[in-house]
Design a protein around this motif. Sequence first.
Motif, mmCIF file in Angstrom:
data_model
loop_
_atom_site.group_PDB
_atom_site.id
_atom_site.type_symbol
_atom_site.label_atom_id
_atom_site.label_comp_id
_atom_site.label_asym_id
_atom_site.label_seq_id
_atom_site.Cartn_x
_atom_site.Cartn_y
_atom_site.Cartn_z
ATOM 1 N N GLU A 145 -2.841 5.808 5.551
ATOM 2 C CA GLU A 145 -1.819 4.504 4.628
ATOM 3 C C GLU A 145 -2.291 3.334 4.828
ATOM 4 N N GLN B 247 9.033 11.892 -4.798
ATOM 5 C CA GLN B 247 9.800 9.775 -5.508
ATOM 6 C C GLN B 247 11.197 9.991 -5.142
ATOM 7 N N TYR C 126 -7.770 8.792 3.048
ATOM 8 C CA TYR C 126 -6.455 9.101 2.835
ATOM 9 C C TYR C 126 -5.795 8.373 3.778
ATOM 10 N N ARG D 98 0.013 14.066 3.048
ATOM 11 C CA ARG D 98 -1.169 13.771 2.355
ATOM 12 C C ARG D 98 -1.886 11.878 3.411
ATOM 13 N N LYS E 116 3.622 6.756 -5.137
ATOM 14 C CA LYS E 116 3.809 6.987 -6.413
ATOM 15 C C LYS E 116 3.085 7.850 -6.895
ATOM 16 N N GLN E 117 1.823 8.665 -5.707
ATOM 17 C CA GLN E 117 1.103 9.653 -6.251
ATOM 18 C C GLN E 117 1.920 11.406 -5.598
ATOM 19 N N LEU E 118 2.237 10.760 -5.321
ATOM 20 C CA LEU E 118 3.681 12.017 -4.322
ATOM 21 C C LEU E 118 4.522 12.779 -5.760
ATOM 22 N N ARG F 13 2.828 2.333 -3.563
ATOM 23 C CA ARG F 13 0.991 3.282 -4.172
ATOM 24 C C ARG F 13 1.379 3.985 -3.894
ATOM 25 N N LEU F 14 1.052 4.490 -2.407
ATOM 26 C CA LEU F 14 0.512 5.834 -1.708
ATOM 27 C C LEU F 14 1.950 6.399 -2.697
ATOM 28 N N THR G 27 -5.089 1.011 4.457
ATOM 29 C CA THR G 27 -5.539 2.215 3.327
ATOM 30 C C THR G 27 -7.101 1.810 4.154
ATOM 31 N N ASP H 161 0.551 -1.670 -0.465
ATOM 32 C CA ASP H 161 -0.033 0.070 0.191
ATOM 33 C C ASP H 161 1.005 0.741 0.377
#
Length: 294
Positions: free
Chosen positions: A242, A151, A240, A178, A144-146, A141-142, A244, A138
């Motif tokens: 971590e 990153q 939101y 986040r 990769k949203q930064l 995956r999170l 999830t 998880d």
Amino acid sequence: MRIEEGFINVTGGKVWYRRVMEEGNNLTPLLVLHGGPGSSSLPLHRLDKLAAGRDVIYYDQLGAGFSKGPTDPALWQLDRFVEELGQVREGLGLEEVNILGHSWGTTLLASFLLTKPNGVKSAIFSSPCLSAPRWAEDASRLLKQLPVDVQEIINRCEEDGTTDSEEYKAAMGEFAKRFICRIEVDPEERAKQKELGNLEVYNTMWGPSEFCVKGNLKEFDCTPRLHEIETPSLFLCGRYDEATPESTEYFSSLVPHSELHIFEESAHSCYREQPEEYVRVVNEFIQRVSKTID
């Protein structure tokens, strides 16, 4: 409201506890397990508001918070912390108890429940970590949203072993804004929490960051046994988080007759991001379970 503080003998040393009481309290107490590992109960003291009719009890796990003392890495093992939880219950005379665990505290809570203890009336899994491999997936995956540059800093520092650098800390701050806490935390509280923490425990058991799991919990995964938990259970997380919503819902689906609540405006710190709703949801659940049991 009256507050009692003291120390309890456990394997390896003594742990500090804080018990919040009101006159006339006669309901089953609530014992709170803080996150970490190697953190303290300080941020969770917001749950004092639950001490209406029942005592609310916190303790700082050995090696951190006000329970700092020994530095023996051999003590930083899940089984010893499970043993410690039982010793805290015994030391405080908690024959019947509700238990709330947050984050790593849910790892501890699930492991404790799987020893089949008597007298646990309800369990609250707040932002649960019940599978380290799933948590790492998880987190990846999170990540990769930064922003891409953030990153890259995180990946490079972890590869180079420079996770104590200022640029890594700044990048981690972006992740935290986040997925850990989406509101401003009082600087004094943040500084105090940092002072009370013990990174040796965290690094030994978990690793250098939320998503770089290299410690002795790396293979932890109790999902194959969650169906064995018979204690009425409530699972909580932020939209939101971590921890999830997808994973939290999955864990909840494995525990018979459990309930799930998602805080729509929160990340990993629901208890301070949406404190009124958090207290209401937990209180209503414990009251509902108590009526069912009675």
